[in-house]
Design a protein around this motif. Structure first.
Motif, PDB file in Angstrom:
ATOM      1  N   LEU A 108     -40.860   1.350   8.475  1.00  0.00           N
ATOM      2  CA  LEU A 108     -41.601   2.374   7.606  1.00  0.00           C
ATOM      3  C   LEU A 108     -41.279   1.903   6.230  1.00  0.00           C
ATOM      4  N   GLY A 109     -40.193   1.193   6.126  1.00  0.00           N
ATOM      5  CA  GLY A 109     -39.653   0.562   4.738  1.00  0.00           C
ATOM      6  C   GLY A 109     -38.685   1.708   3.943  1.00  0.00           C
ATOM      7  N   LEU A 110     -38.246   2.799   4.814  1.00  0.00           N
ATOM      8  CA  LEU A 110     -37.299   3.855   4.383  1.00  0.00           C
ATOM      9  C   LEU A 110     -35.859   3.240   4.348  1.00  0.00           C
ATOM     10  N   SER A 111     -35.517   2.519   5.276  1.00  0.00           N
ATOM     11  CA  SER A 111     -34.070   2.184   5.307  1.00  0.00           C
ATOM     12  C   SER A 111     -33.655   0.824   5.788  1.00  0.00           C
ATOM     13  N   ASN A 112     -32.424   0.439   5.516  1.00  0.00           N
ATOM     14  CA  ASN A 112     -32.013  -1.237   5.915  1.00  0.00           C
ATOM     15  C   ASN A 112     -30.824  -0.897   7.155  1.00  0.00           C
ATOM     16  N   ASP A 113     -30.638   0.015   7.788  1.00  0.00           N
ATOM     17  CA  ASP A 113     -29.307   0.405   8.452  1.00  0.00           C
ATOM     18  C   ASP A 113     -29.427  -0.394   9.954  1.00  0.00           C
ATOM     19  N   ARG A 139     -22.693  -0.378  16.675  1.00  0.00           N
ATOM     20  CA  ARG A 139     -22.508   0.145  15.275  1.00  0.00           C
ATOM     21  C   ARG A 139     -23.030   1.684  15.378  1.00  0.00           C
ATOM     22  N   PHE A 140     -23.863   2.128  16.041  1.00  0.00           N
ATOM     23  CA  PHE A 140     -24.502   3.289  15.955  1.00  0.00           C
ATOM     24  C   PHE A 140     -23.742   4.283  16.606  1.00  0.00           C
ATOM     25  N   ASN A 141     -22.435   4.218  17.272  1.00  0.00           N
ATOM     26  CA  ASN A 141     -21.578   5.167  17.863  1.00  0.00           C
ATOM     27  C   ASN A 141     -20.945   6.031  16.819  1.00  0.00           C
ATOM     28  N   PRO A 142     -21.087   7.113  16.811  1.00  0.00           N
ATOM     29  CA  PRO A 142     -20.603   8.168  15.722  1.00  0.00           C
ATOM     30  C   PRO A 142     -19.120   8.003  15.529  1.00  0.00           C
ATOM     31  N   GLU A 145     -30.036   4.298  16.695  1.00  0.00           N
ATOM     32  CA  GLU A 145     -30.414   3.098  16.709  1.00  0.00           C
ATOM     33  C   GLU A 145     -32.032   2.650  16.619  1.00  0.00           C
ATOM     34  N   HIS A 146     -32.778   3.609  17.614  1.00  0.00           N
ATOM     35  CA  HIS A 146     -34.298   3.574  17.253  1.00  0.00           C
ATOM     36  C   HIS A 146     -34.728   4.211  15.989  1.00  0.00           C
ATOM     37  N   GLU A 147     -33.960   5.192  15.683  1.00  0.00           N
ATOM     38  CA  GLU A 147     -34.519   6.034  14.433  1.00  0.00           C
ATOM     39  C   GLU A 147     -34.122   4.854  13.101  1.00  0.00           C
ATOM     40  N   LYS A 192     -21.782  14.113  17.573  1.00  0.00           N
ATOM     41  CA  LYS A 192     -21.836  13.050  18.479  1.00  0.00           C
ATOM     42  C   LYS A 192     -23.534  12.840  18.981  1.00  0.00           C
ATOM     43  N   ARG A 193     -24.116  12.190  18.065  1.00  0.00           N
ATOM     44  CA  ARG A 193     -25.561  11.992  18.603  1.00  0.00           C
ATOM     45  C   ARG A 193     -25.583  10.698  19.226  1.00  0.00           C
TER      46      ARG A 193
END
Length: 328
Positions: free
Chosen positions: A294-299, A121-124, A285-287, A278-279
């Motif tokens: 931290l409650g900053l996102s839900n990705d 899912r995290f593939n650019p 995924e780890h980010e 191309k990250r």
């Protein structure tokens, strides 16, 4: 604000990459690692290699990455949930859907962030494809086809190709289409003498009507990782091995050469290969996991989504065993 204290259990072929990325991203401090089998790749650094999940928890961690063999996912996951530790569990979520349900429920009841490591899912290329589809660039989606082939990975011994490689395609297909599977039909083969299947062809239909098919095996001499999404305006082709995304547009100029028209079918339009950042997917995924804690996102890929993917994988195996189409 102090960095999140992270632990890692499982220092094998995938765990070594998790260790590297956990040390690279900001806001996270890798403070403890564990593996009863030791540290074959030498990734512990100056950290002692702890023997089990209990010792990992005792190190006082906020979050953990679980990269142990699949059959241990439930045991380790439940221990972390009971201790109040947020966790990312490598895919699949557990050995079977009953165990997966127990793990997902444990994190939900405890109010913890629980996610599953469906890294594709995290593939650019897929991220860009999804963004363009949401913007309507493809129009109505008709079909999603994936091909995931390559040599047998010696490190995989406890599951077959469906629950290992195949779950990537199940998850990314449902995510790209934003629709769950409704039916699957499949055939598998055992060609390498191992107890689990090493080849699968699966087809199905999503709840939104999109038809899908997946070709997956561990017996190909070449490595192939492609996802093709065909719609009313053309087709996106994502090569997740190279992180390239190409769009083949339907043409608006009629072909006047009769023999070419018969050969080519739909008239061809422009072909565009997009330039995109191309990250490394594992880092992204780890980010996402860190930000969710931290409650900053839900990705993240939630444990409920990971469970649903595992249920589809089991339906694929059920269909192959019975010769019947399985409804989910």
């Amino acid at each position: 604000m102090a960095d999140l204290r992270a632990g890692l259990i499982g220092l094998g072929a995938m765990g070594r990459h998790h260790a590297r990325v956990l040390r690279e991203i900001s806001g996270v401090d890798l403070v403890a690692v564990a593996d009863p089998g030791g540290d074959p790749f030498g990734v512990a650094g100056g950290l002692p290699v702890l023997p089990d999940v209990e010792a990992l928890i005792a190190a006082g961690i906020d979050m953990a990455v679980v990269a142990v063999p699949t059959k241990f996912h439930e045991e380790v996951g439940l221990a972390l949930a009971a201790a109040g530790v947020h966790a990312m569990v490598e895919k699949p979520i557990a050995e079977n859907s009953e165990a997966g349900r127990r793990v997902a429920d444990a994190f939900k009841v405890a109010g913890l962030v629980g996610c599953v490591g469906h890294i594709e899912r995290f593939n650019p290329a897929l991220q860009e494809m999804r963004r363009r589809m949401e913007a309507g660039e493809l129009g109505e989606v008709y079909q999603i086809a994936t091909r995931r082939q390559g040599p047998f990975p010696v490190r995989i011994a406890d599951v077959g190709v469906v629950k290992d490689l195949g779950t990537h395609d199940i998850d990314l297909t449902a995510w790209v289409a934003q629709s769950e599977y409704r039916t699957v039909a499949a055939q598998v083969a055992h060609r390498s003498g191992r107890p689990h299947e090493d080849m699968v062809f699966a087809s199905g239909r999503l709840a939104n009507g999109v038809i899908v098919n997946h070709v997956v095996n561990w017996l190909s001499p070449m490595k192939e990782r492609t996802t093709t999404v065909t719609g009313e305006r053309g087709a996106f082709v994502a090569d997740t091995a190279s992180a390239d995304l190409t769009f083949y547009a339907n043409g608006v100029i009629p072909t006047e050469w009769e023999s070419i028209t018969a050969f080519r079918g739909v008239s061809e339009g422009d072909i565009v290969r997009y330039a995109l950042a191309k990250r490394e997917p594992l880092r992204v995924e780890h980010e996402a996991f860190r930000d969710a804690v931290l409650g900053l996102s839900n990705d993240i890929v939630t444990m409920e989504e990971g469970l649903r993917t595992l249920q589809v994988a089991e339906a694929v195996l059920q269909s192959a065993a019975t010769g019947l189409t399985v409804e989910l």
